[in-house]
Design a protein around this motif. Sequence first.
Motif, PDB file in Angstrom:
ATOM      1  N   GLY A  35       0.784  -1.225   0.000  1.00  0.00           N
ATOM      2  CA  GLY A  35       0.000   0.000   0.000  1.00  0.00           C
ATOM      3  C   GLY A  35       0.813   1.271   0.000  1.00  0.00           C
ATOM      4  O   GLY A  35       0.287   2.358  -0.090  1.00  0.00           O
ATOM      5  N   GLY A  36       2.118   1.167   0.125  1.00  0.00           N
ATOM      6  CA  GLY A  36       2.937   2.368   0.108  1.00  0.00           C
ATOM      7  C   GLY A  36       3.143   2.969   1.468  1.00  0.00           C
ATOM      8  O   GLY A  36       4.175   3.535   1.758  1.00  0.00           O
ATOM      9  N   GLY A  37       2.170   2.897   2.332  1.00  0.00           N
ATOM     10  CA  GLY A  37       2.334   3.277   3.727  1.00  0.00           C
ATOM     11  C   GLY A  37       2.630   4.735   3.974  1.00  0.00           C
ATOM     12  O   GLY A  37       3.323   5.062   4.916  1.00  0.00           O
ATOM     13  N   ASP A  38       2.121   5.639   3.154  1.00  0.00           N
ATOM     14  CA  ASP A  38       2.463   7.040   3.371  1.00  0.00           C
ATOM     15  C   ASP A  38       1.249   7.939   3.269  1.00  0.00           C
ATOM     16  O   ASP A  38       1.337   9.065   2.832  1.00  0.00           O
ATOM     17  N   GLY A  39       0.099   7.436   3.712  1.00  0.00           N
ATOM     18  CA  GLY A  39      -1.109   8.227   3.658  1.00  0.00           C
ATOM     19  C   GLY A  39      -1.320   9.026   4.923  1.00  0.00           C
ATOM     20  O   GLY A  39      -0.547   8.938   5.883  1.00  0.00           O
ATOM     21  N   ALA A  40      -2.414   9.804   4.934  1.00  0.00           N
ATOM     22  CA  ALA A  40      -2.710  10.657   6.086  1.00  0.00           C
ATOM     23  C   ALA A  40      -2.965   9.840   7.346  1.00  0.00           C
ATOM     24  O   ALA A  40      -2.677  10.299   8.450  1.00  0.00           O
ATOM     25  N   LYS A  41      -3.485   8.631   7.192  1.00  0.00           N
ATOM     26  CA  LYS A  41      -3.838   7.846   8.383  1.00  0.00           C
ATOM     27  C   LYS A  41      -2.607   7.515   9.226  1.00  0.00           C
ATOM     28  O   LYS A  41      -2.686   7.475  10.457  1.00  0.00           O
ATOM     29  N   GLU A  42      -1.454   7.267   8.560  1.00  0.00           N
ATOM     30  CA  GLU A  42      -0.233   6.987   9.314  1.00  0.00           C
ATOM     31  C   GLU A  42       0.181   8.196  10.155  1.00  0.00           C
ATOM     32  O   GLU A  42       0.544   8.075  11.319  1.00  0.00           O
ATOM     33  N   HIS A  43       0.089   9.383   9.544  1.00  0.00           N
ATOM     34  CA  HIS A  43       0.468  10.597  10.262  1.00  0.00           C
ATOM     35  C   HIS A  43      -0.545  10.946  11.341  1.00  0.00           C
ATOM     36  O   HIS A  43      -0.175  11.449  12.407  1.00  0.00           O
ATOM     37  N   LEU A  44      -1.813  10.707  11.077  1.00  0.00           N
ATOM     38  CA  LEU A  44      -2.851  10.959  12.083  1.00  0.00           C
ATOM     39  C   LEU A  44      -2.613  10.102  13.323  1.00  0.00           C
ATOM     40  O   LEU A  44      -2.614  10.594  14.451  1.00  0.00           O
ATOM     41  N   LEU A  45      -2.410   8.804  13.108  1.00  0.00           N
ATOM     42  CA  LEU A  45      -2.221   7.895  14.230  1.00  0.00           C
ATOM     43  C   LEU A  45      -0.903   8.159  14.949  1.00  0.00           C
ATOM     44  O   LEU A  45      -0.857   8.206  16.181  1.00  0.00           O
ATOM     45  N   ALA A  46       0.161   8.366  14.182  1.00  0.00           N
ATOM     46  CA  ALA A  46       1.465   8.636  14.802  1.00  0.00           C
ATOM     47  C   ALA A  46       1.436   9.934  15.598  1.00  0.00           C
ATOM     48  O   ALA A  46       2.006  10.026  16.691  1.00  0.00           O
ATOM     49  N   GLY A  47       0.748  10.959  15.081  1.00  0.00           N
ATOM     50  CA  GLY A  47       0.632  12.225  15.796  1.00  0.00           C
ATOM     51  C   GLY A  47      -0.128  12.078  17.099  1.00  0.00           C
ATOM     52  O   GLY A  47       0.248  12.657  18.123  1.00  0.00           O
ATOM     53  N   ALA A  48      -1.202  11.285  17.064  1.00  0.00           N
ATOM     54  CA  ALA A  48      -1.984  11.066  18.284  1.00  0.00           C
ATOM     55  C   ALA A  48      -1.180  10.298  19.326  1.00  0.00           C
ATOM     56  O   ALA A  48      -1.221  10.616  20.520  1.00  0.00           O
ATOM     57  N   VAL A  49      -0.444   9.288  18.885  1.00  0.00           N
ATOM     58  CA  VAL A  49       0.381   8.509  19.815  1.00  0.00           C
ATOM     59  C   VAL A  49       1.486   9.383  20.410  1.00  0.00           C
ATOM     60  O   VAL A  49       1.756   9.338  21.613  1.00  0.00           O
ATOM     61  N   GLY A  50       2.106  10.212  19.580  1.00  0.00           N
ATOM     62  CA  GLY A  50       3.133  11.112  20.077  1.00  0.00           C
ATOM     63  C   GLY A  50       2.577  12.068  21.120  1.00  0.00           C
ATOM     64  O   GLY A  50       3.209  12.330  22.151  1.00  0.00           O
TER      65      GLY A  50
END
Length: 288
Positions: free
Chosen positions: A102-117
């Motif tokens: 899937g490429g793994g570089d969509g908004a969902k990765e940044h959304l989730l990573a930002g929330a976890v951070g």
Amino acid sequence: AMPNAACAPRATSRAMSARELAAHCASGAVAGCAVEAAFYPLDTIKTRLQARVRGERVALRRGLYRGLLGNLAGVAPASALFFAAYEPMKAALRRDDDGDGGGGDGAKEHLLAGAVGGLVSSVVRVPTEVIKTRRQVGAMGGVGLRSVVASSGVAGLFVGYGSFLLRDLPFDAIEFAGYESLKKAWGEMKGEDGATAVEAAALGSIAGAFTGAVTTPLDVVKTRLMTSPDVYRGVLQCVRKTIADEGALAMFKGVQPRVLWIGLGGGCFFSVLETARGVLLPVDSRRS
């Protein structure tokens, strides 16, 4: 041009080294402190506007830097903690999605990573925010770390914790996802990876201003719970009481200085962040 993480997902399939993670953390700490030092007066004005109740007179321009040094002492480790969680989480999500093609570089990765951070860094950010907001509004009595613990226990440092998470988890997720998406789109439009410091500042300002505007009601609730815990006893009660006493528009108190300070702050933050990464990151990891 600066490296654009969003334009080179394949490079993230490798494990992140300790040196690389340390560079991300240091870059975040530098950027966080730069923003706080540069725009603290705007944040002070915003906080005083939000804490003010109807009919109360507040000196907006007095002591605009009150509590700055103490705040920086909390911002540096909090920002480092954010990136200690954000970067590995983002890289892990990319690796997982790369395996699925899937490429793994969509908004969902940044959304989730930002929330976890945001969640990880909250253990430092919340006490820092409690002390900062009370100093900014000139709260009576001791408002330092020792004074708060002596009067209210350790729990006093986490007053409004739920409202802080309610505001900052969406904020972090939206701002970072917005910035990364804008940076990726900009790179694709100009046909090359990365963004200059000026470009990063412009993109960060757009992401910050938008995020600041849509999360203002959450910020109002957070501010009131932290500065007046005896009056407001929960998120829903705070919302109901504020609207009942002052009208629905009270939920957007301080929106102008908030959008201004977060828009400018977002530009400053991401510009300094990308510049620091360019200096501190190992050469072989600058495209991750």
